[in-house]
Write a protein that holds these residues in place. Structure first.
Motif, PDB file in Angstrom:
ATOM      1  N   ASN A 211      39.563   8.512 -32.351  1.00 39.19           N
ATOM      2  CA  ASN A 211      38.709   7.350 -32.585  1.00 39.19           C
ATOM      3  C   ASN A 211      37.543   7.364 -31.600  1.00 39.19           C
ATOM      4  O   ASN A 211      37.696   7.007 -30.433  1.00 39.19           O
ATOM      5  CB  ASN A 211      39.517   6.059 -32.439  1.00 39.19           C
ATOM      6  CG  ASN A 211      38.681   4.824 -32.766  1.00 39.19           C
ATOM      7  OD1 ASN A 211      37.519   4.933 -33.182  1.00 39.19           O
ATOM      8  ND2 ASN A 211      39.271   3.656 -32.570  1.00 39.19           N
ATOM      9  N   LEU A 212      36.381   7.819 -32.101  1.00 42.84           N
ATOM     10  CA  LEU A 212      35.177   7.900 -31.279  1.00 42.84           C
ATOM     11  C   LEU A 212      34.068   7.110 -31.962  1.00 42.84           C
ATOM     12  O   LEU A 212      34.330   6.322 -32.862  1.00 42.84           O
ATOM     13  CB  LEU A 212      34.780   9.379 -31.110  1.00 42.84           C
ATOM     14  CG  LEU A 212      35.871  10.290 -30.517  1.00 42.84           C
ATOM     15  CD1 LEU A 212      35.458  11.742 -30.615  1.00 42.84           C
ATOM     16  CD2 LEU A 212      36.164   9.909 -29.065  1.00 42.84           C
ATOM     17  N   TRP A 213      32.833   7.319 -31.517  1.00 42.13           N
ATOM     18  CA  TRP A 213      31.674   6.624 -32.086  1.00 42.13           C
ATOM     19  C   TRP A 213      30.901   7.591 -32.983  1.00 42.13           C
ATOM     20  O   TRP A 213      30.561   8.684 -32.541  1.00 42.13           O
ATOM     21  CB  TRP A 213      30.787   6.136 -30.937  1.00 42.13           C
ATOM     22  CG  TRP A 213      29.573   5.377 -31.351  1.00 42.13           C
ATOM     23  CD1 TRP A 213      28.466   5.870 -32.000  1.00 42.13           C
ATOM     24  CD2 TRP A 213      29.325   3.986 -31.152  1.00 42.13           C
ATOM     25  NE1 TRP A 213      27.562   4.866 -32.211  1.00 42.13           N
ATOM     26  CE2 TRP A 213      28.051   3.695 -31.699  1.00 42.13           C
ATOM     27  CE3 TRP A 213      30.045   2.938 -30.558  1.00 42.13           C
ATOM     28  CZ2 TRP A 213      27.492   2.426 -31.671  1.00 42.13           C
ATOM     29  CZ3 TRP A 213      29.488   1.665 -30.523  1.00 42.13           C
ATOM     30  CH2 TRP A 213      28.229   1.413 -31.077  1.00 42.13           C
ATOM     31  N   GLN A 214      30.621   7.195 -34.206  1.00 44.26           N
ATOM     32  CA  GLN A 214      29.713   7.980 -35.055  1.00 44.26           C
ATOM     33  C   GLN A 214      28.480   7.122 -35.321  1.00 44.26           C
ATOM     34  O   GLN A 214      28.599   5.961 -35.696  1.00 44.26           O
ATOM     35  CB  GLN A 214      30.367   8.351 -36.394  1.00 44.26           C
ATOM     36  CG  GLN A 214      31.527   9.342 -36.269  1.00 44.26           C
ATOM     37  CD  GLN A 214      32.853   8.649 -36.036  1.00 44.26           C
ATOM     38  OE1 GLN A 214      33.128   7.610 -36.625  1.00 44.26           O
ATOM     39  NE2 GLN A 214      33.679   9.213 -35.165  1.00 44.26           N
ATOM     40  N   TYR A 227      37.155   3.419 -37.882  1.00 45.29           N
ATOM     41  CA  TYR A 227      37.247   2.315 -36.926  1.00 45.29           C
ATOM     42  C   TYR A 227      35.956   2.155 -36.120  1.00 45.29           C
ATOM     43  O   TYR A 227      35.464   3.114 -35.551  1.00 45.29           O
ATOM     44  CB  TYR A 227      38.412   2.549 -35.954  1.00 45.29           C
ATOM     45  CG  TYR A 227      39.726   2.769 -36.662  1.00 45.29           C
ATOM     46  CD1 TYR A 227      40.504   1.687 -37.079  1.00 45.29           C
ATOM     47  CD2 TYR A 227      40.161   4.060 -36.955  1.00 45.29           C
ATOM     48  CE1 TYR A 227      41.691   1.899 -37.769  1.00 45.29           C
ATOM     49  CE2 TYR A 227      41.348   4.276 -37.640  1.00 45.29           C
ATOM     50  CZ  TYR A 227      42.110   3.194 -38.045  1.00 45.29           C
ATOM     51  OH  TYR A 227      43.276   3.400 -38.727  1.00 45.29           O
ATOM     52  N   ILE A 228      35.448   0.945 -36.064  1.00 41.42           N
ATOM     53  CA  ILE A 228      34.299   0.710 -35.189  1.00 41.42           C
ATOM     54  C   ILE A 228      34.742   0.124 -33.850  1.00 41.42           C
ATOM     55  O   ILE A 228      33.987   0.123 -32.886  1.00 41.42           O
ATOM     56  CB  ILE A 228      33.223  -0.193 -35.842  1.00 41.42           C
ATOM     57  CG1 ILE A 228      33.823  -1.521 -36.272  1.00 41.42           C
ATOM     58  CG2 ILE A 228      32.562   0.503 -36.997  1.00 41.42           C
ATOM     59  CD1 ILE A 228      32.768  -2.550 -36.611  1.00 41.42           C
TER      60      ILE A 228
HETATM   61 CA   LIG Z   1      35.468   5.035 -34.317  1.00 43.89          CA
END
Ligand SMILES: [Ca+2]
Ligand SMILES: [Ca+2]
Length: 323
Positions: A211-214, A227-228
């Motif tokens: 779960n990272l930032w895209q 997931y944000i």
């Molecule tokens: Ca994410």
């Protein structure tokens, strides 16, 4: 029907009483009773061995990711998951523990998580990272500020816990925080000299492994990985040691004090410098994007003062004994 119901009820009560008596007399220790409070804590044995810690090809040289150096760690058990809100809630209910963020009255929340009404009340920010806002009433129970709660995220990592809070939780169960060396050894999952717990490609076959930032940090998060914000623990596949979310989701506290200077001599169970001002955290979080926070690699590291708490920082525990 009524007498039958009452007798079944009485039998159940009797069995429960007997079981609890058996349990306390058999174990005769507090740990057994504490274990009864919390279900679902799984640990795996990480067999000791030597590995190469750090990297000679640092993504962020200023963080002291290098040099690569041989390190030996003894066997230990590690929580397979980040400590969840539910587990922390059970600990708080049993122990009466109050976190530092609750005592201080505020904690840092990522601006993108705040409601407009909470945001409007805030007048100060961190100059170097204006997306972090100190929010009154933000703590593990109210992770996005006073108008939020954890009801729908009991299986997400607990956030807004300071280093001392994490130590208190682990100690309650006769566990402890991992050293940085133990954490990194565990992160690598038996792979040698790889960037991530699963290899060198961030998205093998187009799949998300953490779960990272895209998107464009900090303005837009596409949530392509699903997931944000934080995700329920164990939403992504485990590494070779059976550990989940070692990178991404929540940052994880370690027991080591921070330094960027490391010996190249072989180390045996290193525990970091004897003192310092900041503690090492590992693994990056759901807020990490390569453009700003390329820290979702096993060798990557960052630091916070021990009294820090934030909406992307959690922990997991380790133990020398099977738990
Ligand atoms: Ca994410
Ligand atoms: Ca993590």
């Amino acid at each position: 029907v009524a007498p039958l119901f009452i007798s079944v009820y009485l039998i159940l009560c009797l069995r429960l009483c007997l079981c609890s008596l058996c349990a306390s007399s058999r174990s005769g220790n507090l740990i057994f009773k504490k274990k009864m409070f919390i279900s679902g804590i799984q640990m795996v044995l990480i067999s000791g061995g030597e590995f190469l810690m750090g990297t000679d090809d640092p993504g962020i040289p200023a963080d002291g990711e290098g040099p690569q150096r041989p390190v030996y760690v003894d066997s230990f058990y590690m929580d397979v998951q980040e400590v969840t809100n539910q587990q922390f809630q059970s600990f708080v209910r049993a122990s009466g523990y109050v976190t530092e963020a609750e005592k201080f009255g505020d904690s840092f929340v990522f601006e993108g998580l705040l409601s407009e009404s909470v945001k409007n009340e805030i007048t100060q920010a961190v100059a170097a990272a204006p997306w972090w806002l100190p929010v009154k009433g933000a703590n593990w129970r109210q992770p996005d500020g006073p108008d939020s709660n954890i009801t729908d995220r009991l299986d997400h990592p607990v956030l807004h816990v300071s280093w001392a809070d994490a130590v208190a939780y682990c100690s309650w169960f006769n566990k402890r925080l991992p050293t940085e060396a133990e954490w990194e050894y565990a992160c690598r999952g038996g792979l040698k000299d790889r960037l991530y717990p699963w290899g060198n490609k961030l998205n093998p076959k187009g799949q998300h492994y953490a779960n990272l930032w895209q998107g464009d940090f900090p303005n837009s998060n596409s949530g392509e990985d699903g997931y944000i914000k934080t995700s329920p623990v164990m939403s992504f596949r485990a590494n070779g040691f059976g550990l989940y979310d070692m990178v991404g989701n929540a940052w994880e506290w370690t027991s080591d004090w921070w330094t960027v200077h490391h010996t190249t001599e072989k180390q045996q169970n290193p525990t970091g410098p004897p003192s310092g001002t900041d503690k090492v955290k590992k693994g990056g979080s759901y807020m990490c994007h390569k453009s700003y926070c390329y820290r979702y690699r096993c060798a990557a590291r960052s630091q916070n003062t021990p009294d820090s708490s934030a909406s992307n920082l959690g922990f997991r525990c380790v133990s020398q004994e099977r738990w």
